[in-house]
Design a protein around this motif. Sequence first.
Motif, mmCIF file in Angstrom:
data_model
loop_
_atom_site.group_PDB
_atom_site.id
_atom_site.type_symbol
_atom_site.label_atom_id
_atom_site.label_comp_id
_atom_site.label_asym_id
_atom_site.label_seq_id
_atom_site.Cartn_x
_atom_site.Cartn_y
_atom_site.Cartn_z
ATOM 1 N N GLU A 126 0.831 -1.208 0.000
ATOM 2 C CA GLU A 126 0.000 0.000 0.000
ATOM 3 C C GLU A 126 0.867 1.260 0.000
ATOM 4 O OE1 GLU A 126 -3.525 0.807 0.217
ATOM 5 O OE2 GLU A 126 -3.491 -1.136 -0.779
ATOM 6 N N MET A 127 1.959 1.188 0.737
ATOM 7 C CA MET A 127 2.854 2.335 0.849
ATOM 8 C C MET A 127 3.588 2.585 -0.473
ATOM 9 S SD MET A 127 3.134 3.893 3.774
ATOM 10 C CE MET A 127 3.476 3.816 5.505
ATOM 11 N N HIS B 149 -2.574 2.745 -2.277
ATOM 12 C CA HIS B 149 -3.392 3.875 -1.886
ATOM 13 C C HIS B 149 -2.569 5.052 -1.355
ATOM 14 C CE1 HIS B 149 -6.268 5.920 0.849
ATOM 15 N NE2 HIS B 149 -7.027 5.787 -0.200
ATOM 16 N N ASP B 150 -1.539 4.750 -0.566
ATOM 17 C CA ASP B 150 -0.788 5.823 0.083
ATOM 18 C C ASP B 150 0.490 6.171 -0.656
ATOM 19 O OD1 ASP B 150 -2.586 5.664 2.374
ATOM 20 O OD2 ASP B 150 -1.618 3.737 2.708
ATOM 21 N N MET C 159 1.562 10.021 -1.443
ATOM 22 C CA MET C 159 2.024 10.725 -0.258
ATOM 23 C C MET C 159 3.363 10.157 0.198
ATOM 24 S SD MET C 159 -0.418 11.520 2.866
ATOM 25 C CE MET C 159 0.104 11.799 4.493
ATOM 26 N N LEU D 200 1.771 9.426 7.769
ATOM 27 C CA LEU D 200 2.019 8.139 7.104
ATOM 28 C C LEU D 200 2.333 7.035 8.108
ATOM 29 C CD1 LEU D 200 4.180 8.882 3.947
ATOM 30 C CD2 LEU D 200 1.939 7.826 4.032
ATOM 31 N N PRO E 118 -2.012 4.816 7.681
ATOM 32 C CA PRO E 118 -2.166 3.652 6.794
ATOM 33 C C PRO E 118 -2.218 2.309 7.529
ATOM 34 C CG PRO E 118 -0.532 5.142 5.911
ATOM 35 C CD PRO E 118 -0.862 5.630 7.278
#
Lengths: 441, 299, 295
Positions: free
Chosen positions: A320-321, A325-326, A329, A373, A377
């Motif tokens: 995800e990171m 999704h994240d 950012m 962050l 998440p």
Amino acid sequence: MNETITKGHFSEEQIDKDLLKNVNWGGKFKLWMGFLTVSLIICLYYYYQQLQNGLGVTGLHDYVSWGIYISNFVFFVATSLIGMLVSSVLGMMKVSWVRPVARIAELVAVAFAMVAGLIIITDMGRPDRLLNVFIHGRVQSPIVWDIAVVVTYVVISALLLYIPMLPDIALCRDKLNNVPKWQQKMYKSLSLGWNSTAKQFRLMNRYTRILLVLIIPIALSIHTVTSWLFAMTLRSGWDSPIFGPYFVSGAFVAGCAAVIIAMFFFRNNYKLKEYITADHFDRMGKLLVLVALVYVYFNINEIIVPGYKANTADAKHVHEMLYGHDSVMFWLVQLGGLVVPFLLILFKPMRKPLPLTIISLVILAGAWFKRVLIVVPTQLAPYYPIQNVPEGWTGYSPTTPEVAITVASFILVLMIITVLAKLFPVVPIWEVKEDMNHKNN
Amino acid sequence: MNMANKNDKSRRSFLQKLGIAGASTVAGSALLLQGCSDSNKASGNKVKVLTADNKLVEVDVAHLKPGDKIQDLSYLQKRGREGIPGKKFVMVVDLAKCKNARKCMKACQSAHQLKPEMHHLNVLEMEDPVKKTSYWMPKTCQHCDNPPCVSVCPVDATFKRQDGIVLIDNERCIGCRFCVAACPYSARTFNWTEPKNSDKMADVTYDMELNVPQKKGTVTKCAFSADQLRHGKLPYCVSACPNGVYYFGDQNEDLVTNGTTKKTVRLSHLLEENAAYTLMPELGTKPSVYYLPPRESEG
Amino acid sequence: MKNNKGYNLIILFCLCFLAVANVNAQSDWQAPAEENEKLSPFLFDDDMVLEGRVAYENSCTSCHGTPGQDDFTPMSPPPGDPGAEAFQAQSDGSIFYKIKMGRGTMPKFEDAFADDELWNIVAYIRSFNEDYKQELPNMEGVVIPEYAMRLSFDENVDKLVVKIFAEEVPQPEVSVSAYVMGTFGKHLLGKAQTNELGIAYVDVDPTLPGDEEGKINVMVKATKGFARAKLQQDLAMAKPTERHSAIEGRHIWSTDRMAPIWLKITFFVSVFGVWFALLFIVFGLRNIKKAREEA
């Protein structure tokens, strides 16, 4: 590094005049404070709303129950840590160039640490029950340790700001005759009858030394304990044994950036170019390079180790990171907020006051989002699927009241720093004089 | 009952001789859990009680009836923290039987005064990554024997009792939500706004075993219906299930009772014969809720 | 092609048949004639209705809803409302049989409830019918013996020994069922019949946990015709087990009072240590004031 870097030679009268200049209540200050006060009142209205209607006015929900309040808290605690690094570690190593900026670092530390405590209260569902923590406190909970350490750190930082300032307060008492009566009275009582006797200096140095030693473990534990709020849980992304040092190294990055920004501001507004020199910026820039390097190293560990093993939950979180999704950012914060600025300040021209300040602003903003962050998440990737709840609960976006309350915390910090910087000289006068005499002899 | 009167008297007395209407088993077990083994002896502790016909009276703790609404907060708080001696409550969820009827969720939400998005009990659709099928999984608080939520609570507001139940005291909770963050099962939910029916519930004395009335700014979660257990009754969700999914009982007795069929079986046999498992045992939380695997063939 | 059509027709026919069969599931279910005529040996009185209600709410409401409210769960076949006319048209024996034996999604309650408890439920269901008149069995000339029961445990063979007498005479061929009383229900140990000496043996699992002395609460029911007896008592026939509180010892998750000692010491020593130093400095500020005159 062990040379003093204040430029030129000034007479003591000149130094007094230059450095006491900022202690006044000018029109600019009033305008600035007025602006801050109005903004704060607007933000407090939102807090009133939150008190009335509950935390439901925020974007928080059962799956992301910690949002930007907690991220902001972590950020504030992190930034406040710089006081320890500059005044204690460098001070005790007798790195004399930091002496003119040590008080600025201490100001930043006190302001951020004080407000950090308040932020925690805004995140509580029942702030009216704050006393329960003291009545029913449980030593097994990292929160109890955190509160104990934050309170202690605020007190130590305040003492560390105050005690070495005694000769300067005495100077204010003696030289400033045109300030309001209450202010004169305040200087009088705060200066503790300072008379520059040898014994007074001896006592002051002894107490300062005790504080300088004491603040190292307390500062390390304040941020380690804060990291335990996350690391002590079983959530993937938080469940990491290197969270303590990871947080501490990140804290120095944010703190250095904040001090550089404050230095720039005071230097220009208070006309302190001769005392806070380009050389100071260069060295703070080098310090920033060092701490950022350590932080980058921890970041690499934090991502590579779980990413390599890719056990079910961790793999999802890392994915995800990096791509999910994240990811936008994540890459903005890691590259734009850390790696690129770090590479830039390797070059000397980038460590000049203005570029370094701009880079510091970017780093500070990146540091803030980095905390988001860390906090958010992980919660959005629970072990069991998010079902039978409103659709919005699969994400998190802060609401206006939430943002306003967060902004309020920054306003408070600015107010505290502004007021303190108007009451007391921001550069330690007696130390500058001492240096100058030392050089002249 | 009307018809009883219609029957002639001689027949009635004759039938009564048969030793009929065996001693009530349900009411009998209710007394077992009152916390006072001898129900006839007064304990000397008086509590204020609102009886079924809305009268406020003071009765001895030993003479409490299941229908009484206790008005004494300190008594309820003390009782709620102590728990029921000698018990260790466990739940077994038979995933093969769950058809997503959601009667359990409904019963739970109405008993605990929860808003529709708040779940003490959530029936999840779980994907089986290997077989590419899905199954329904009711997820409650696991009442762990090594509860991560309790470890992190700063004020002892959530705690584990001697009967294994993890409860919340919402008179003490400060709303820090550390427990919500710490629970790997996402079993906890928070009163973000004013709770449902808060105006109607204003006068109700708080019972932490039911966690009602809910309070704004506090955490709430499954309590294994500790208020029901005290009266020998099964939890709300367990007795509401139409499909025989839930078993509930006392690990010390090694007996669990199915909420639908009321059949009581040996816990150890049930777990062994059906290859029971717990959720994420690798975390070391030691849950008190066991799962029997879903049916293989169904998608 | 033609063949295919034929298949389709057959499938269609089967589906229609299934659908019709489904709709009529309730009415189609007939208890065997003998069971149908069975009558309750007990008079349905208020006590029975009350007990039946508890049992019904625990075991039946989830599907059948509250009788008369038409709020049963939509299932296939529909479980039906016990208060409805069609339901009430059945005989007592039929309702009794269906609860006891179950069919399809209707669970079998034979193991969960004894006969008298099943009749409680029938009594409760009948209480929703104003027009119902209980039909009672003809008892004239029937002599009903009064049973006395004695329980013991034979630890050599791990068997529960049930002796049944009527006026000191052992009673053969009496059906005996033995239960262990759990917190929420009773667990069937086994069923047996008495021999000529009036003795029945029921197997006991030696691993069954009891209290510290191995005592366990057992309930034994005996029936033969209209004669019945029930006895509930504590018997030392289970494995002696020590019951531990779930919160024994000091753990990270314990309450503050039971926190691990090392943690408490670490916390208080460090907090008080640091604050002692801070107070030393704060009070030391007075010394600075005192030292304003050069010695």
